[in-house]
Design a protein around this motif. Structure first.
Motif, PDB file in Angstrom:
ATOM      1  N   THR A   1       0.809  -1.227   0.000  1.00 57.84           N
ATOM      2  CA  THR A   1       0.000   0.000   0.000  1.00 57.84           C
ATOM      3  C   THR A   1       0.836   1.268   0.000  1.00 57.84           C
ATOM      4  N   ARG A   2       2.078   1.211   0.470  1.00 64.54           N
ATOM      5  CA  ARG A   2       2.915   2.416   0.555  1.00 64.54           C
ATOM      6  C   ARG A   2       3.863   2.596  -0.622  1.00 64.54           C
ATOM      7  N   MET A   3       4.017   1.605  -1.460  1.00 68.03           N
ATOM      8  CA  MET A   3       4.927   1.722  -2.602  1.00 68.03           C
ATOM      9  C   MET A   3       4.387   2.762  -3.583  1.00 68.03           C
ATOM     10  N   PRO A   4       5.284   3.568  -4.180  1.00 67.09           N
ATOM     11  CA  PRO A   4       4.814   4.535  -5.179  1.00 67.09           C
ATOM     12  C   PRO A   4       4.290   3.811  -6.415  1.00 67.09           C
ATOM     13  N   ASP A   5       3.366   4.461  -7.070  1.00 70.06           N
ATOM     14  CA  ASP A   5       2.765   3.880  -8.273  1.00 70.06           C
ATOM     15  C   ASP A   5       3.792   3.861  -9.396  1.00 70.06           C
ATOM     16  N   GLY A   6       4.049   2.693  -9.969  1.00 68.19           N
ATOM     17  CA  GLY A   6       5.019   2.552 -11.053  1.00 68.19           C
ATOM     18  C   GLY A   6       4.557   3.204 -12.335  1.00 68.19           C
ATOM     19  N   ARG A   7       3.295   3.553 -12.413  1.00 66.72           N
ATOM     20  CA  ARG A   7       2.757   4.194 -13.612  1.00 66.72           C
ATOM     21  C   ARG A   7       2.656   5.704 -13.449  1.00 66.72           C
ATOM     22  N   ALA A   8       3.350   6.253 -12.464  1.00 69.89           N
ATOM     23  CA  ALA A   8       3.298   7.692 -12.225  1.00 69.89           C
ATOM     24  C   ALA A   8       3.859   8.443 -13.434  1.00 69.89           C
ATOM     25  N   ARG A   9       3.348   9.650 -13.630  1.00 70.96           N
ATOM     26  CA  ARG A   9       3.778  10.447 -14.778  1.00 70.96           C
ATOM     27  C   ARG A   9       5.193  10.970 -14.586  1.00 70.96           C
ATOM     28  N   ALA A  10       5.939  10.951 -15.649  1.00 73.68           N
ATOM     29  CA  ALA A  10       7.279  11.530 -15.655  1.00 73.68           C
ATOM     30  C   ALA A  10       7.153  13.036 -15.860  1.00 73.68           C
ATOM     31  N   PRO A  11       8.191  13.804 -15.550  1.00 73.86           N
ATOM     32  CA  PRO A  11       8.135  15.243 -15.802  1.00 73.86           C
ATOM     33  C   PRO A  11       7.898  15.524 -17.279  1.00 73.86           C
ATOM     34  N   VAL A  12       7.138  16.575 -17.548  1.00 73.38           N
ATOM     35  CA  VAL A  12       6.848  16.958 -18.929  1.00 73.38           C
ATOM     36  C   VAL A  12       8.029  17.752 -19.468  1.00 73.38           C
ATOM     37  N   LEU A  13       8.615  17.256 -20.541  1.00 77.19           N
ATOM     38  CA  LEU A  13       9.779  17.908 -21.143  1.00 77.19           C
ATOM     39  C   LEU A  13       9.370  18.660 -22.396  1.00 77.19           C
ATOM     40  N   PRO A  14      10.073  19.736 -22.719  1.00 73.79           N
ATOM     41  CA  PRO A  14       9.805  20.422 -23.980  1.00 73.79           C
ATOM     42  C   PRO A  14      10.051  19.478 -25.152  1.00 73.79           C
ATOM     43  N   ALA A  15       9.302  19.650 -26.229  1.00 74.69           N
ATOM     44  CA  ALA A  15       9.423  18.759 -27.382  1.00 74.69           C
ATOM     45  C   ALA A  15      10.822  18.788 -27.984  1.00 74.69           C
ATOM     46  N   SER A  16      11.510  19.926 -27.903  1.00 72.32           N
ATOM     47  CA  SER A  16      12.826  20.044 -28.526  1.00 72.32           C
ATOM     48  C   SER A  16      13.953  19.563 -27.621  1.00 72.32           C
ATOM     49  N   LEU A  17      13.640  19.147 -26.402  1.00 72.69           N
ATOM     50  CA  LEU A  17      14.681  18.800 -25.444  1.00 72.69           C
ATOM     51  C   LEU A  17      15.005  17.315 -25.504  1.00 72.69           C
ATOM     52  N   VAL A  18      16.235  17.006 -25.853  1.00 68.30           N
ATOM     53  CA  VAL A  18      16.746  15.644 -25.817  1.00 68.30           C
ATOM     54  C   VAL A  18      18.004  15.703 -24.976  1.00 68.30           C
ATOM     55  N   LEU A  19      18.004  15.026 -23.853  1.00 71.54           N
ATOM     56  CA  LEU A  19      19.127  15.146 -22.932  1.00 71.54           C
ATOM     57  C   LEU A  19      20.203  14.124 -23.224  1.00 71.54           C
ATOM     58  N   PRO A  20      21.464  14.480 -23.035  1.00 73.97           N
ATOM     59  CA  PRO A  20      21.942  15.836 -22.817  1.00 73.97           C
ATOM     60  C   PRO A  20      22.210  16.590 -24.106  1.00 73.97           C
ATOM     61  N   ALA A  21      22.081  15.945 -25.267  1.00 75.02           N
ATOM     62  CA  ALA A  21      22.449  16.583 -26.529  1.00 75.02           C
ATOM     63  C   ALA A  21      21.543  17.759 -26.891  1.00 75.02           C
ATOM     64  N   GLY A  22      20.291  17.789 -26.460  1.00 76.07           N
ATOM     65  CA  GLY A  22      19.356  18.854 -26.829  1.00 76.07           C
ATOM     66  C   GLY A  22      19.641  20.165 -26.139  1.00 76.07           C
ATOM     67  N   LEU A  23      20.297  20.126 -25.016  1.00 79.31           N
ATOM     68  CA  LEU A  23      20.646  21.349 -24.312  1.00 79.31           C
ATOM     69  C   LEU A  23      21.953  21.874 -24.874  1.00 79.31           C
ATOM     70  N   VAL A  24      22.013  23.167 -25.072  1.00 81.52           N
ATOM     71  CA  VAL A  24      23.242  23.779 -25.565  1.00 81.52           C
ATOM     72  C   VAL A  24      24.066  24.177 -24.355  1.00 81.52           C
ATOM     73  N   LEU A  25      25.086  23.379 -24.085  1.00 79.24           N
ATOM     74  CA  LEU A  25      25.968  23.676 -22.967  1.00 79.24           C
ATOM     75  C   LEU A  25      27.032  24.671 -23.407  1.00 79.24           C
ATOM     76  N   PRO A  26      27.554  25.459 -22.454  1.00 79.19           N
ATOM     77  CA  PRO A  26      28.632  26.379 -22.802  1.00 79.19           C
ATOM     78  C   PRO A  26      29.826  25.613 -23.386  1.00 79.19           C
ATOM     79  N   ALA A  27      30.645  26.314 -24.144  1.00 82.56           N
ATOM     80  CA  ALA A  27      31.800  25.687 -24.798  1.00 82.56           C
ATOM     81  C   ALA A  27      32.691  24.996 -23.773  1.00 82.56           C
ATOM     82  N   GLY A  28      33.022  23.744 -24.042  1.00 80.84           N
ATOM     83  CA  GLY A  28      33.910  22.973 -23.182  1.00 80.84           C
ATOM     84  C   GLY A  28      33.234  22.273 -22.021  1.00 80.84           C
TER      85      GLY A  28
END
Length: 91
Positions: A21-48
């Motif tokens: 009864t106390r276990m979290p639901d395995g079907r819980a929703r994941a965070p909603v990500l922007p459509a253009s975000l693919v981690l980590p390649a979708g984020l533009v990290l500073p040079a280096g």
């Protein structure tokens, strides 16, 4: 001996019941990500900068870099904050 057996059975049933009864639901929703975000390649990290870890919040994404910095991106993958991590010197 019978009392001990009954107590053990009731205890095991109670522990199993609490776990189920106390276990979290395995079907819980994941965070909603922007459509253009693919981690980590979708984020533009500073040079280096290289991502070491990524975490999600409500409307933001944090990337920890190998250079001991935390980069905070908003929901549109725009860098909104850069936090330097000051580590103590190694012994």
């Amino acid at each position: 001996m019978i009392t001990l057996t009954i107590t053990m059975i009731v205890g095991v049933i109670t522990v199993v019941g609490l776990l189920v009864t106390r276990m979290p639901d395995g079907r819980a929703r994941a965070p909603v990500l922007p459509a253009s975000l693919v981690l980590p390649a979708g984020l533009v990290l500073p040079a280096g900068a290289q991502a070491a870890a990524v975490t999600f919040g409500s409307g933001w994404t944090a990337v920890v870099t190998t250079e001991n910095r935390i980069l905070i991106f908003d929901g549109n993958a725009v860098l909104i904050q850069d936090v330097a991590i000051a580590l103590p010197p190694a012994p």
